[in-house]
Design a protein around this motif. Structure first.
Motif, PDB file in Angstrom:
ATOM      1  N   LEU A 289       0.835  -1.201   0.000  1.00  0.00           N
ATOM      2  CA  LEU A 289       0.000   0.000   0.000  1.00  0.00           C
ATOM      3  C   LEU A 289       0.874   1.256   0.000  1.00  0.00           C
ATOM      4  N   SER A 290       1.977   1.208   0.721  1.00  0.00           N
ATOM      5  CA  SER A 290       2.907   2.342   0.737  1.00  0.00           C
ATOM      6  C   SER A 290       3.502   2.577  -0.643  1.00  0.00           C
ATOM      7  N   ARG A 293       0.818   4.201  -2.916  1.00  0.00           N
ATOM      8  CA  ARG A 293       0.656   5.615  -2.532  1.00  0.00           C
ATOM      9  C   ARG A 293       1.835   6.447  -3.029  1.00  0.00           C
ATOM     10  N   CYS A 297       1.257   9.514  -5.603  1.00  0.00           N
ATOM     11  CA  CYS A 297       1.594  10.889  -5.204  1.00  0.00           C
ATOM     12  C   CYS A 297       2.687  11.458  -6.106  1.00  0.00           C
ATOM     13  N   GLY A 317       3.893   9.767   0.104  1.00  0.00           N
ATOM     14  CA  GLY A 317       3.141   8.530  -0.053  1.00  0.00           C
ATOM     15  C   GLY A 317       3.862   7.338   0.550  1.00  0.00           C
ATOM     16  N   SER A 320       3.860   7.358   4.452  1.00  0.00           N
ATOM     17  CA  SER A 320       2.575   7.709   5.071  1.00  0.00           C
ATOM     18  C   SER A 320       2.112   6.708   6.119  1.00  0.00           C
ATOM     19  N   LEU A 358      -2.075  12.896  -0.656  1.00  0.00           N
ATOM     20  CA  LEU A 358      -2.248  11.730   0.213  1.00  0.00           C
ATOM     21  C   LEU A 358      -3.727  11.470   0.490  1.00  0.00           C
ATOM     22  N   ALA A 361      -5.181   9.765  -2.481  1.00  0.00           N
ATOM     23  CA  ALA A 361      -4.798   8.344  -2.530  1.00  0.00           C
ATOM     24  C   ALA A 361      -5.694   7.518  -1.620  1.00  0.00           C
ATOM     25  N   LYS A 362      -5.971   8.021  -0.428  1.00  0.00           N
ATOM     26  CA  LYS A 362      -6.829   7.300   0.515  1.00  0.00           C
ATOM     27  C   LYS A 362      -8.261   7.211   0.000  1.00  0.00           C
ATOM     28  N   GLU A 365      -8.360   4.376  -2.392  1.00  0.00           N
ATOM     29  CA  GLU A 365      -8.270   3.082  -1.709  1.00  0.00           C
ATOM     30  C   GLU A 365      -9.618   2.628  -1.166  1.00  0.00           C
ATOM     31  N   PHE A 390      -3.849   6.374 -10.996  1.00  0.00           N
ATOM     32  CA  PHE A 390      -3.956   5.396  -9.910  1.00  0.00           C
ATOM     33  C   PHE A 390      -3.767   3.980 -10.448  1.00  0.00           C
TER      34      PHE A 390
END
Length: 413
Positions: A289-290, A293, A297, A317, A320, A358, A361-362, A365, A390
Motif C-alpha cells: 500500500l505504501s 501511494r 503521489c 506517499g 505515510s 495523500l 490516494a486514501k 483506496e 492510480f
C-alpha cells in the motif's frame, strides 16, 4: 477492461492477503458494470486511458465482486474465471426467495459465493449448502450475539469474514472467535504505540531515508552504507533490475544505477529500500500500500510540478504509514527523520499540496468517489486522468512488490 475501480484487501489470520474486494465507480452501488454499459464511453476509455484486467487490480489474488441481480441471472461474462472470482451477495431483502434461487444459479456456474449479512438470523440456515463465505459487519454486531451464533456457520464449513475491522484489538477479538478472514485497515495502524528510540539496527536505514530527502546526493557515503550490508545490496539490485522499472540493462552496482537512472530515481529507490527493511514482520500489504501511494503521489506531483528533487511527493506517499510499520506516533517519528518541512507537515496532518495528494490516494483506496470528484476539482486535474494515474500506480506497486517477495504471487487458495 477496468478503468474506474478501487480495491480493498481481505487478509487471512496471518495478515497475508487472501483476496481483494473490488469497487467499481461506473457500476450501480459499486457493483460490476452491467453489460449494457455505454459502448462509446468504453471505447473512449480504452483508447485514451490505461486500463487494468482483474489480475492486475487483484495482484493475482482472488477478486470479490458485487454484481447486480440482473447481471447474475443473465449469466456472467465468460472472461470471469470461477477460480479467481468470488461472487458477493447482499442479504438485505427480507423474505425474498429469489436470493436463494440466485445462490443456486451462481453455484451451478462454478463460482464461490460470499453472503454479506448483518443479522446471522436462523432463516439463513437454508442458504448454508450454497454459500462458501459469510461476511459480517463487525461494527453493527453485539459480541455476545456473534459468539453464540458463529459456530453454526463454522460447523457448516462456511468461512467467516469479519468486515470493518479497523483496530488491532478488533482483529485479535474476531480471530480468537474463529473468523477466517478480515477486511478493514487494522493492519495500517500501530499495534502498540511506543516512543522508544529506534534500535541500532535501523539507524542505517534512517540514514538512507535522509539521503533520499536531501537536495544533495553523496554517492560515496551512500555506496559505503549499501556495500557493507549484503542484504541491502541484494535488495537494491533486485529493485533496480525489476522489469517494471528497468527492461533494458542489467544493473550491477549503485554507481551503475546512478549513471543509468539518474539521481532522483535513485533517491526514490533508496527510500523504498529503507522502508522495506524497516518493516520486519509487518504484513506485506502494508508495504504494498505504501508503494502504490508513493507512485500515485509522485505522478500527481509531476502533473502539478511539485516535488521533483528531492522527490517530496513520492516520499509523502511512501512514508505515510511509518507509524504502523514502526509502532510509533507519526509526530514522534518525524522528529527523528531528516525530512524536508513540507513532507513533515503533510505526514503530520498539516494542510498543503502534498497532504492533498495523500488524501486523494486514501479516497481511491476506499472507493470514496465523491471525495475523488471534490479533490479533482480542487487540484484541477481531470478525473479520468486521476483514475489512469492510480491504475499506473497499482501496476508499479505490483512490480515492486514482486522484487521484495520471492513467493509472489502466492497461489490462490
Amino acid at each position: 477492461m477496468f478503468a474506474f475501480i478501487a480495491r480493498q484487501p481481505i487478509l487471512d489470520r496471518d495478515k497475508k492477503v487472501f483476496a481483494y474486494e473490488l469497487f467499481f465507480r461506473d457500476g450501480k452501488n459499486n457493483c460490476y458494470p452491467s453489460v449494457e454499459r455505454d459502448t462509446t464511453t468504453s471505447k473512449l476509455i480504452a483508447k485514451n486511458y490505461q486500463t487494468l484486467n482483474l489480475d492486475d487490480i487483484s495482484c493475482s489474488k482472488k477478486s470479490f465482486i458485487n454484481f447486480q441481480p440482473e447481471t447474475l441471472m443473465s449469466g456472467l461474462p465468460a472472461s470471469l474465471d470461477p477460480e479467481n472470482v468470488v461472487v458477493e451477495l447482499l442479504a438485505d431483502r427480507s423474505g425474498d426467495s429469489s436470493l436463494l434461487d440466485m445462490c443456486k444459479h451462481v453455484k451451478k456456474m462454478g463460482f464461490k459465493i460470499a453472503l454479506e449479512d448483518s443479522s446471522l438470523e436462523p432463516r439463513w440456515n437454508e442458504y448454508l449448502p450454497f454459500i462458501d463465505l459469510l461476511k459480517v459487519n463487525t461494527n453493527t454486531e453485539n459480541l455476545d450475539f456473534l459468539t453464540k451464533n458463529v459456530n453454526r456457520f463454522i460447523d457448516a464449513n462456511v468461512q467467516l469474514i469479519a468486515d470493518k475491522v479497523d483496530t488491532q484489538n478488533s482483529f485479535n477479538t474476531f480471530r480468537d472467535m474463529g473468523f477466517d478472514y478480515f477486511q478493514g485497515y487494522f493492519f495500517a495502524r500501530p499495534e502498540s504505540v511506543s516512543n522508544k528510540n529506534l534500535p541500532t539496527s535501523k539507524l542505517t536505514l534512517v540514514e538512507l531515508m535522509g539521503a533520499s530527502s536531501s537536495e544533495s546526493f553523496d554517492v560515496e557515503s551512500i555506496n559505503n552504507v549499501i556495500e557493507h550490508d549484503v542484504g541491502l545490496s541484494y535488495m537494491l539490485l533486485r529493485f533496480i533490475n525489476n522489469p517494471t522499472i528497468n527492461k533494458r540493462y542489467k544493473i550491477t552496482s549503485l554507481r551503475h544505477a546512478l549513471n543509468y537512472m539518474g539521481e532522483v530515481e535513485i533517491k526514490k529507490f533508496i527510500a523504498l529500500l529503507a522502508l522495506a527493511n524497516l518493516s520486519d514482520d509487518k504484513p506485506l500489504e502494508l508495504l504494498h500500500l505504501s508503494f502504490v501511494r508513493a507512485k500515485f503521489c509522485d505522478l500527481l506531483g509531476a502533473e502539478k510540478n511539485i516535488g521533483s528533487n528531492p522527490p517530496t511527493a513520492f516520499l509523502v506517499g511512501l512514508f505515510s504509514m511509518l507509524d504502523a510499520l514502526l509502532d510509533q506516533q507519526m509526530e514522534h517519528l518525524i522528529e527523528k527523520l531528516p525530512l524536508v518541512d513540507e513532507v513533515k507537515e503533510a505526514l503530520c496532518g498539516g494542510q498543503n499540496d502534498l497532504s492533498m495528494f495523500l488524501t486523494l490516494a486514501k479516497a481511491f483506496e476506499s472507493g470514496n468517489w465523491l471525495k475523488v470528484i471534490r479533490i479533482s476539482k480542487i487540484l484541477n486535474i481531470d478525473q479520468k486522468l486521476l483514475h489512469s494515474l492510480f491504475n499506473e500506480a497499482i501496476l508499479w506497486g505490483n512490480g515492486v512488490r514482486k522484487s521484495i517477495s520471492p513467493h509472489f504471487p502466492s497461489s490462490k487458495a
